[in-house]
Write an enzyme that holds these catalytic residues in place. Structure first.
Site, PDB file in Angstrom:
ATOM      1  CB  VAL A   1      -6.073   3.495 -23.705  1.00 60.05           C
ATOM      2  CG1 VAL A   1      -7.377   1.852 -23.289  1.00 60.05           C
ATOM      3  CG2 VAL A   1      -7.125   4.273 -24.937  1.00 60.05           C
TER       4      VAL A   1
ATOM      5  CG  ASP B   1      -2.183   1.147   1.274  1.00 56.72           C
ATOM      6  OD1 ASP B   1      -1.770   2.374   0.441  1.00 56.72           O
ATOM      7  OD2 ASP B   1      -2.574   1.386   2.525  1.00 56.72           O
ATOM      8  CB  ALA B   2       2.215   3.556  -3.184  1.00 58.27           C
TER       9      ALA B   2
ATOM     10  CE1 TYR C   1     -10.798  12.686 -15.123  1.00 57.43           C
ATOM     11  CE2 TYR C   1      -9.205  14.930 -14.342  1.00 57.43           C
ATOM     12  CZ  TYR C   1      -9.562  14.121 -14.778  1.00 57.43           C
ATOM     13  OH  TYR C   1      -7.865  13.039 -13.394  1.00 57.43           O
TER      14      TYR C   1
END
EC number: 1.3.1.9
Length: 405
Positions: A275, A111-112, A236
């Site tokens: 993508v 887990d960063a 966004y």
């Protein structure tokens, strides 16, 4: 085992180890083709290093500048009976080919967002990387963050703000044009999205690295963002995710002031739409990307992740004339703009004209949706002509990676 793609929603549930390796080799070759420079970063930490722009950063640093790299990510290893995640195989391939090129490469799987990851990174920098790093790339795109200390789990929301957003989109399971509606985010969801996707964790990383004395004089840090255009703004930039990216901008300005005292700096790099597993999850993005890819390819402006990162490193962060990017390559928020070609008026005007014309019947004709689907499958190691997908492939691929428990 023999592995074929199985797509569910915006995720492919299978991965192909050899296909992933070939993808990485393709990016390495693209980087090497532009030449190796020795006037850039030497010791690089990439947080979120296993796919997309993070992986491209690591490849560019190593194979474009000969840098030693340490990568942090959260991926699932493969076993003899089950394939791992694409990011695991990407990282294994990177490690194999970096070592073959005589470069230092080490990875941490865990887990960063955790303090344990930071402690392990600092230890490795001190014991194996000469004591300091000169570039920190922050490229985490996670829907969930476990807060250090309290252990509380926060989730991000891909939602508009204020009102329901309805727009034309692609049902990627059926390859049909639909009207997608997304309910607005609550105040709590907006706050949580900022906590997960904003600048707080980036700042915690710089705090820890600076506090441990492992940032070299002149060290730089960069985090990635996307702004897009009015076509995608409601979901966004004007949505919950946009609020998080505004927080990232504010964080960059604080970190820049700190690192500048030692001759370095911090920037947000605004990148183009590509993508990735992250963008595939955002409603409207598959249709927008399919359109903008077609238009940019026709104009000779198309870039993938590796081309974007190559340009970021060679023409912005580490200019050959020795000038800082701030001379003429940043916007009023001190952001490095690599979305400049995508946002050209001729590209966006063509997108706006095309948007209302697209139907299920002409989707493949008017847009590069075929290219989108191909790029999506490639993320998981599929769709390559140089891989025999009916051949047996080993899924338990091991490499030089520390597993955080």
């Amino acid at each position: 085992m023999i592995i074929h793609p199985k797509v569910r929603g915006f995720i492919c549930t299978t991965t192909h180890p050899l296909g992933c390796e070939r993808n990485v080799l393709e990016q390495i070759a693209a980087t090497r083709a532009r030449g190796v420079r020795n006037d850039g970063p030497k010791k690089v930490l990439v947080i979120g290093a296993s796919s997309g722009y993070g992986l491209a950063s690591r490849i560019t640093a190593a194979f474009g500048f000969g840098a030693d790299t340490l990568g942090v990510f959260f991926e699932k290893p493969g076993t003899a009976s089950k394939a791992g995640t694409a990011g695991w195989y990407n990282s294994a391939a990177f490690d194999k080919h970096a070592k073959a090129a005589g470069l230092y490469s080490k990875s941490i799987n865990g887990d960063a967002f955790s303090d344990a990851a930071r402690a392990q990174v600092i230890e490795l920098i001190k014991t194996e990387m000469g004591g300091q790093v000169d570039l920190v790339v922050y490229s985490l795109a996670s829907p969930v963050r476990k807060l250090p200390g309290s252990g509380e789990v926060k989730r991000s929301a891909l939602k508009p703000i204020g009102q329901t957003y309805t727009a034309t989109a692609i049902d990627t399971n059926k390859d049909t044009i639909i009207q997608a509606s997304i309910e607005p985010a609550s105040a709590q969801e907006i706050e949580d999205t900022i906590t997960v996707m904003g600048g707080q964790d980036w700042e915690l990383w710089i705090d820890a690295l600076e506090g441990a004395g492992v940032l070299a004089d002149g060290a730089r840090s960069v985090a990635f963002s996307y702004i897009g255009t009015e076509i995608t703004w409601p979901i966004y930039w004007h949505g919950a995710l946009g609020k998080a990216k505004v927080d990232l901008d504010r964080t960059a300005q604080r970190l820049n002031a700190r690192l500048a005292k030692h001759g370095g700096g911090a920037n947000v790099a605004v990148l183009k739409s590509v993508v990735t597993q992250a963008s595939a999850a955002i409603p409207v993005m598959p249709l927008y990307i399919s359109m903008v890819y077609k238009i940019m390819k026709e104009k000779g402006l198309h870039e993938g992740t590796i081309e974007q990162l190559d340009r970021l490193f060679r023409e912005r962060l580490y200019r050959q004339d020795g000038q800082p990017a701030e001379v003429d390559e940043v916007d009023e928020q001190n952001r490095l703009r690599l979305d400049d070609w995508e946002l050209r008026d001729d590209v966006q005007d063509a997108c706006k004209a095309l948007w209302p014309q697209v139907t299920t019947e002409n989707l493949f004709e008017l847009t590069d949706y075929a290219g989108y689907k191909h790029e999506f499958l490639k993320l998981f190691g599929f769709g390559r002509t140089d891989v025999d997908y009916d051949a047996d492939v080993a899924t338990d691929v091991a490499f030089d990676c520390i597993e955080l428990v």
